[in-house]
Scaffold this motif. Structure first.
Motif, PDB file in Angstrom:
ATOM      1  N   ALA A   1      -5.440   6.062  -0.388  1.00  0.00           N
ATOM      2  CA  ALA A   1      -5.858   7.398   0.028  1.00  0.00           C
ATOM      3  C   ALA A   1      -5.551   7.624   1.502  1.00  0.00           C
ATOM      4  O   ALA A   1      -5.155   8.733   1.908  1.00  0.00           O
ATOM      5  N   GLU A   2      -5.749   6.595   2.332  1.00  0.00           N
ATOM      6  CA  GLU A   2      -5.460   6.736   3.761  1.00  0.00           C
ATOM      7  C   GLU A   2      -3.980   7.026   3.999  1.00  0.00           C
ATOM      8  O   GLU A   2      -3.633   7.877   4.838  1.00  0.00           O
ATOM      9  N   ARG A   3      -3.130   6.335   3.272  1.00  0.00           N
ATOM     10  CA  ARG A   3      -1.685   6.580   3.413  1.00  0.00           C
ATOM     11  C   ARG A   3      -1.324   7.987   2.934  1.00  0.00           C
ATOM     12  O   ARG A   3      -0.484   8.656   3.530  1.00  0.00           O
ATOM     13  N   ARG A   4      -1.940   8.426   1.854  1.00  0.00           N
ATOM     14  CA  ARG A   4      -1.637   9.771   1.344  1.00  0.00           C
ATOM     15  C   ARG A   4      -2.029  10.835   2.364  1.00  0.00           C
ATOM     16  O   ARG A   4      -1.292  11.805   2.584  1.00  0.00           O
TER      17      ARG A   4
ATOM     18  N   ASP B   1       0.803  -1.218   0.000  1.00  0.00           N
ATOM     19  CA  ASP B   1       0.000   0.000   0.000  1.00  0.00           C
ATOM     20  C   ASP B   1       0.834   1.266   0.000  1.00  0.00           C
ATOM     21  O   ASP B   1       0.285   2.367   0.073  1.00  0.00           O
ATOM     22  N   GLY B   2       2.148   1.113  -0.058  1.00  0.00           N
ATOM     23  CA  GLY B   2       3.021   2.276  -0.072  1.00  0.00           C
ATOM     24  C   GLY B   2       3.812   2.412   1.209  1.00  0.00           C
ATOM     25  O   GLY B   2       3.884   1.489   2.030  1.00  0.00           O
TER      26      GLY B   2
ATOM     27  N   SER C   1      -9.520   6.460  -9.244  1.00  0.00           N
ATOM     28  CA  SER C   1      -8.423   7.401  -9.040  1.00  0.00           C
ATOM     29  C   SER C   1      -8.314   7.785  -7.571  1.00  0.00           C
ATOM     30  O   SER C   1      -9.312   7.809  -6.841  1.00  0.00           O
ATOM     31  N   VAL C   2      -7.102   8.088  -7.145  1.00  0.00           N
ATOM     32  CA  VAL C   2      -6.819   8.467  -5.763  1.00  0.00           C
ATOM     33  C   VAL C   2      -6.321   9.908  -5.758  1.00  0.00           C
ATOM     34  O   VAL C   2      -5.527  10.283  -6.623  1.00  0.00           O
ATOM     35  N   PRO C   3      -6.779  10.745  -4.820  1.00  0.00           N
ATOM     36  CA  PRO C   3      -6.355  12.148  -4.816  1.00  0.00           C
ATOM     37  C   PRO C   3      -4.841  12.296  -4.657  1.00  0.00           C
ATOM     38  O   PRO C   3      -4.181  11.478  -4.016  1.00  0.00           O
ATOM     39  N   TRP C   4      -4.318  13.353  -5.240  1.00  0.00           N
ATOM     40  CA  TRP C   4      -2.916  13.682  -5.033  1.00  0.00           C
ATOM     41  C   TRP C   4      -2.679  14.058  -3.569  1.00  0.00           C
ATOM     42  O   TRP C   4      -3.560  14.617  -2.895  1.00  0.00           O
TER      43      TRP C   4
END
Length: 396
Positions: free
Chosen positions: A187-190, A152-153, A219-222
């Protein structure tokens, strides 16, 4: 007779930063009979050569003197405006004045290192990491520290602890369809990364060359879009993967003071990105439907990804594992414990197929069993044949 003295030695950084193993592998596999999964090359048969020829022709016919002249460092106003409009349409409100046109997004990374990193500064990177970023930060004299990462990053708890302990200048990440792994940060990690940057005082460099190449999923937000992160986040992008890499056109979106510093660094590097390429790209964006072209590319690349996924079970030794990227150009595989992907590459090349060993991508402890496979350059039938050759090489 006087004996000539030796010239001064190279800078220490030139000796300490090695050449790209990917480039070296590409040189070894230049034979036409080799099916290469090693490079990160877009498929040339999908380039819109006709559209680009018309754009260049129109520019040279209508504004040839301006196109062949020096230009401003910041970039052509038309290209900046069109790029800002594309970002805004994709969910990140952006004005042309927030952008600097770069000679490929790779230059944007180099400019950021020049503007932000002093020799000895600590830079955090995800692990594994885009190889050329490791080279850029190495040349800047940075101390590179890896952030533990999973499918997940980067681990946000580990990131927070490292920022508190190491006091880094920046954290570098490719959140969407990462090179080399193909993974996408959730998205949670971002949101957690943005929160760490706000709370701890940290620059986040968000590199997004592959974001428009999505084949499935949402898509996942920047990271740049999360509350409070706008004044400490840099977004890098490129037209290389969606228009043509030979144009060498990228862009950098950053807060005003940092954008100005990067502009000064660019003046020292190359004055400006080639004028004719910028004007042709702006004309292409005005006259052609780039989104329709990208949709065509996505459809073809999605088929190629699926072709590679379909053949991996027969190609890789029993006990191997691999991921299923939702987009981008790469997938990440791991051979069984005890296998060395670097050592096995020689046998693969002998079977006229190539990949990139994963070990050089790690800033932390490398995984010798890991390897990167690019699935976009070859058509599905060629991918199938390449995997058959890989199976013969790796399975013996």
């Amino acid at each position: 007779m006087n004996v000539a003295a030796a010239p001064p030695a190279l800078a220490a950084r030139a000796a300490s930063v090695g050449a790209s193993p990917v480039r070296e592998i590409l040189a070894l596999t230049a034979r036409p009979e080799v099916i290469s999964f090693a490079g990160g090359l877009p498929a040339p048969e999908l380039f819109d050569v006709e559209g680009m020829a018309e754009a260049f022709g129109a520019v040279l016919a209508g504004e040839g003197r301006a196109a062949l002249q020096y230009s401003t460092t910041e970039g052509d106003p038309g290209l900046r405006a069109a790029t800002a409009a594309r970002l805004t349409a994709r969910g990140l409100p952006t004005g042309a004045g927030q952008l600097l046109v770069t000679t490929g997004s790779q230059q944007g990374l180099t400019l950021l290192a020049a503007a932000l990193v002093e020799p000895g500064d600590t830079v955090l990177v995800e692990d594994p990491c885009y190889l050329a970023a490791l080279q850029v930060f190495g040349f800047a004299g940075a101390r590179i520290v890896a952030v533990p990462s999973d499918a997940d990053g980067p681990d946000p708890v580990a990131l927070d602890e490292l920022v508190a302990r190491e006091r880094p200048k920046l954290f570098y990440s490719v959140p969407t369809f990462q090179n080399p792994t193909g993974r996408t940060m959730t998205a949670e990690r971002r949101r957690a990364v943005a929160e760490v940057a706000v709370r701890r005082g940290l620059w986040v460099v968000e590199d997004d060359p592959y974001g428009e190449l999505r084949y499935e999923g949402e898509s996942v937000p920047w990271i740049s879009s999360y509350e409070g992160a706008a004044d400490r986040t840099v977004l890098l992008g490129s037209y290389s993967k969606i228009m043509a890499p030979g144009l060498r056109l990228g862009w950098l979106r950053a807060p005003e003071a940092l954008l100005r510093a990067c502009g000064i660094a660019k003046q020292a590097a190359d004055l400006h990105t080639p004028t004719v390429n910028q004007l042709a790209a702006a004309r292409y964006l005005a006259d052609r439907d780039l989104d329709a072209h990208v949709a065509k590319v996505r459809a073809a690349y999605g088929e190629r990804r699926d072709a590679m996924l379909a053949g991996l079970a027969d190609a890789l030794p029993e006990g191997s594992s691999w991921n299923r990227p939702e987009g981008g150009m790469f997938l990440w595989a791991t051979l069984p414990p005890g296998r060395d992907a670097t050592a096995s590459l020689k046998e693969a090349v002998a079977h006229d197929v190539a990949y990139v060993p994963g070990a050089p991508f790690f800033a932390g402890t490398p995984d010798p069993a890991a390897l990167r496979l690019c699935f976009v350059t070859s058509a599905p039938d060629e991918i199938a044949e390449g995997l058959r050759r890989l199976g013969r090489a790796l399975r013996g």
